[in-house]
Design a protein around this motif. Structure first.
Motif, PDB file in Angstrom:
ATOM      1  N   LEU A 118       0.827  -1.202   0.000  1.00  0.00           N
ATOM      2  CA  LEU A 118       0.000   0.000   0.000  1.00  0.00           C
ATOM      3  C   LEU A 118       0.867   1.260   0.000  1.00  0.00           C
ATOM      4  N   SER A 119       2.078   1.179   0.511  1.00  0.00           N
ATOM      5  CA  SER A 119       2.985   2.330   0.570  1.00  0.00           C
ATOM      6  C   SER A 119       3.688   2.603  -0.752  1.00  0.00           C
ATOM      7  N   ALA A 120       3.695   1.640  -1.666  1.00  0.00           N
ATOM      8  CA  ALA A 120       4.412   1.804  -2.929  1.00  0.00           C
ATOM      9  C   ALA A 120       3.825   2.948  -3.745  1.00  0.00           C
ATOM     10  N   GLY A 121       4.714   3.716  -4.371  1.00  0.00           N
ATOM     11  CA  GLY A 121       4.279   4.788  -5.251  1.00  0.00           C
ATOM     12  C   GLY A 121       5.031   6.079  -4.998  1.00  0.00           C
ATOM     13  N   LYS A 122       4.540   7.139  -5.610  1.00  0.00           N
ATOM     14  CA  LYS A 122       5.143   8.467  -5.454  1.00  0.00           C
ATOM     15  C   LYS A 122       4.251   9.269  -4.513  1.00  0.00           C
ATOM     16  N   TRP A 123       4.885   9.915  -3.520  1.00  0.00           N
ATOM     17  CA  TRP A 123       4.166  10.643  -2.485  1.00  0.00           C
ATOM     18  C   TRP A 123       4.697  12.069  -2.377  1.00  0.00           C
ATOM     19  N   PHE A 124       3.787  13.006  -2.070  1.00  0.00           N
ATOM     20  CA  PHE A 124       4.172  14.351  -1.664  1.00  0.00           C
ATOM     21  C   PHE A 124       4.019  14.391  -0.151  1.00  0.00           C
ATOM     22  N   SER A 125       5.086  14.781   0.540  1.00  0.00           N
ATOM     23  CA  SER A 125       5.078  14.790   2.003  1.00  0.00           C
ATOM     24  C   SER A 125       5.238  16.208   2.530  1.00  0.00           C
ATOM     25  N   HIS A 126       4.535  16.500   3.600  1.00  0.00           N
ATOM     26  CA  HIS A 126       4.707  17.759   4.319  1.00  0.00           C
ATOM     27  C   HIS A 126       4.966  17.416   5.778  1.00  0.00           C
ATOM     28  N   ARG A 127       6.106  17.866   6.302  1.00  0.00           N
ATOM     29  CA  ARG A 127       6.512  17.520   7.666  1.00  0.00           C
ATOM     30  C   ARG A 127       6.675  18.777   8.516  1.00  0.00           C
ATOM     31  N   THR A 128       6.189  18.686   9.741  1.00  0.00           N
ATOM     32  CA  THR A 128       6.436  19.714  10.750  1.00  0.00           C
ATOM     33  C   THR A 128       7.168  19.044  11.896  1.00  0.00           C
ATOM     34  N   SER A 129       8.331  19.597  12.254  1.00  0.00           N
ATOM     35  CA  SER A 129       9.135  19.051  13.352  1.00  0.00           C
ATOM     36  C   SER A 129       9.215  20.077  14.470  1.00  0.00           C
ATOM     37  N   HIS A 130       9.123  19.601  15.697  1.00  0.00           N
ATOM     38  CA  HIS A 130       9.223  20.449  16.878  1.00  0.00           C
ATOM     39  C   HIS A 130      10.435  20.007  17.685  1.00  0.00           C
ATOM     40  N   HIS A 131      11.375  20.921  17.882  1.00  0.00           N
ATOM     41  CA  HIS A 131      12.547  20.660  18.710  1.00  0.00           C
ATOM     42  C   HIS A 131      12.156  21.074  20.127  1.00  0.00           C
ATOM     43  N   LEU A 132      11.889  20.092  20.966  1.00  0.00           N
ATOM     44  CA  LEU A 132      11.262  20.355  22.253  1.00  0.00           C
ATOM     45  C   LEU A 132      12.124  21.172  23.206  1.00  0.00           C
ATOM     46  N   ALA A 133      13.426  20.958  23.217  1.00  0.00           N
ATOM     47  CA  ALA A 133      14.294  21.693  24.142  1.00  0.00           C
ATOM     48  C   ALA A 133      14.360  23.177  23.792  1.00  0.00           C
ATOM     49  N   SER A 134      14.460  23.495  22.516  1.00  0.00           N
ATOM     50  CA  SER A 134      14.576  24.896  22.094  1.00  0.00           C
ATOM     51  C   SER A 134      13.224  25.516  21.763  1.00  0.00           C
ATOM     52  N   LYS A 135      12.173  24.718  21.782  1.00  0.00           N
ATOM     53  CA  LYS A 135      10.810  25.182  21.476  1.00  0.00           C
ATOM     54  C   LYS A 135      10.727  25.826  20.099  1.00  0.00           C
ATOM     55  N   GLN A 136      11.472  25.268  19.146  1.00  0.00           N
ATOM     56  CA  GLN A 136      11.446  25.768  17.783  1.00  0.00           C
ATOM     57  C   GLN A 136      10.806  24.729  16.876  1.00  0.00           C
ATOM     58  N   SER A 137      10.168  25.224  15.821  1.00  0.00           N
ATOM     59  CA  SER A 137       9.545  24.344  14.831  1.00  0.00           C
ATOM     60  C   SER A 137      10.149  24.617  13.469  1.00  0.00           C
ATOM     61  N   GLU A 138      10.091  23.606  12.610  1.00  0.00           N
ATOM     62  CA  GLU A 138      10.499  23.780  11.222  1.00  0.00           C
ATOM     63  C   GLU A 138       9.590  22.942  10.342  1.00  0.00           C
ATOM     64  N   ASN A 139       9.416  23.418   9.114  1.00  0.00           N
ATOM     65  CA  ASN A 139       8.559  22.731   8.153  1.00  0.00           C
ATOM     66  C   ASN A 139       9.381  22.307   6.952  1.00  0.00           C
TER      67      ASN A 139
ATOM     68  N   SER B 226      15.107  27.453   3.381  1.00  0.00           N
ATOM     69  CA  SER B 226      16.418  26.972   2.957  1.00  0.00           C
ATOM     70  C   SER B 226      16.390  26.610   1.480  1.00  0.00           C
ATOM     71  N   GLU B 227      17.421  26.989   0.785  1.00  0.00           N
ATOM     72  CA  GLU B 227      17.556  26.638  -0.631  1.00  0.00           C
ATOM     73  C   GLU B 227      18.170  25.251  -0.801  1.00  0.00           C
ATOM     74  N   LYS B 228      18.814  24.749   0.269  1.00  0.00           N
ATOM     75  CA  LYS B 228      19.525  23.479   0.202  1.00  0.00           C
ATOM     76  C   LYS B 228      18.541  22.308   0.123  1.00  0.00           C
ATOM     77  N   LYS B 229      18.798  21.405  -0.806  1.00  0.00           N
ATOM     78  CA  LYS B 229      17.958  20.214  -0.965  1.00  0.00           C
ATOM     79  C   LYS B 229      18.609  19.029  -0.261  1.00  0.00           C
ATOM     80  N   ASP B 230      17.771  18.210   0.323  1.00  0.00           N
ATOM     81  CA  ASP B 230      18.216  16.968   0.948  1.00  0.00           C
ATOM     82  C   ASP B 230      17.709  15.844   0.063  1.00  0.00           C
ATOM     83  N   THR B 231      18.618  15.167  -0.613  1.00  0.00           N
ATOM     84  CA  THR B 231      18.232  14.059  -1.484  1.00  0.00           C
ATOM     85  C   THR B 231      18.942  12.796  -1.017  1.00  0.00           C
ATOM     86  N   GLY B 232      18.325  11.670  -1.266  1.00  0.00           N
ATOM     87  CA  GLY B 232      18.963  10.417  -0.903  1.00  0.00           C
ATOM     88  C   GLY B 232      18.017   9.252  -1.050  1.00  0.00           C
ATOM     89  N   SER B 233      18.471   8.110  -0.618  1.00  0.00           N
ATOM     90  CA  SER B 233      17.640   6.906  -0.634  1.00  0.00           C
ATOM     91  C   SER B 233      18.146   5.949   0.427  1.00  0.00           C
TER      92      SER B 233
END
Length: 188
Positions: A9-30, A76-83
């Motif tokens: 069911l996971s196979a395929g191409k996906w668009f992902s949107h992630r929100t991360s919360h750094h709990l110690a610094s109380k900062q978020s990033e998307n 950020s302009e920097k891309k994170d690519t990998g596998s």
């Protein structure tokens, strides 16, 4: 749903949107990502390599997937690519639980097999404990083309991160009738 159906069911191409919360610094990033998930056969060279690295009997049933991503973080302009490759090896006495294998990038560090469990709600929970951190991720399908993930990383130094990711299927493999039925019954 079992681990094989979850991978299918996971196979395929996906668009992902992630929100991360750094709990110690109380900062978020998307961040956003295009992700491709491909199912691998048990005789795929990358699956065989993981079996050898983790000293797993090659005759054991397993389910493998290759995940390729192209991600950016907001501001950020920097891309994170990998596998990477993931392999699930079900426990012989309980196929809804088992080892979760993945390659480790850092040279010289010992390999650590994680654990997976498919719950009665058809959600997949992955847990891995390292010497300096603990990682847990829970994945589930709201529908065959909408997948959700939450994760928590706790480090020995007290630094923790929590993330929420929504993923929308954009193309590629479509779920089989069997996995569509399993997901439909889970979301009903």
């Amino acid at each position: 749903m079992n681990i094989e159906e979850f991978f299918q069911l996971s196979a395929g191409k996906w668009f992902s949107h992630r929100t991360s919360h750094h709990l110690a610094s109380k900062q978020s990033e998307n961040g956003k990502s295009d992700t491709i998930i491909e199912i691998l056969s048990s005789d795929d060279p990358e699956v065989v390599k993981l079996y050898q690295q983790y000293n797993v009997d090659p005759s054991r049933t397993c389910y493998g997937a290759k995940v390729t991503w192209n991600a950016t973080m907001a501001g950020s302009e920097k891309k994170d690519t990998g596998s990477t490759v993931f392999v699930a090896v079900p426990d012989e006495d309980n196929p809804n639980e088992g080892k979760f294998l993945r390659p480790i990038d850092s040279a010289g560090k010992p390999l650590v097999a994680g654990r997976y469990k498919i719950g009665t709600d058809d959600a997949l929970t992955l847990t891995t404990e390292y010497e300096t951190m603990w990682y847990e991720e829970r994945l589930w399908f709201a529908s065959p083309n909408l997948r959700m993930r939450v994760s928590v990383v706790k480090r020995i130094d007290g630094f923790s991160t929590a993330s929420f990711t929504s993923e929308i299927r954009m193309g590629g493999s479509q779920p089989t009738a069997k996995t569509s039925q399993a997901t439909h019954s889970a979301s009903s």
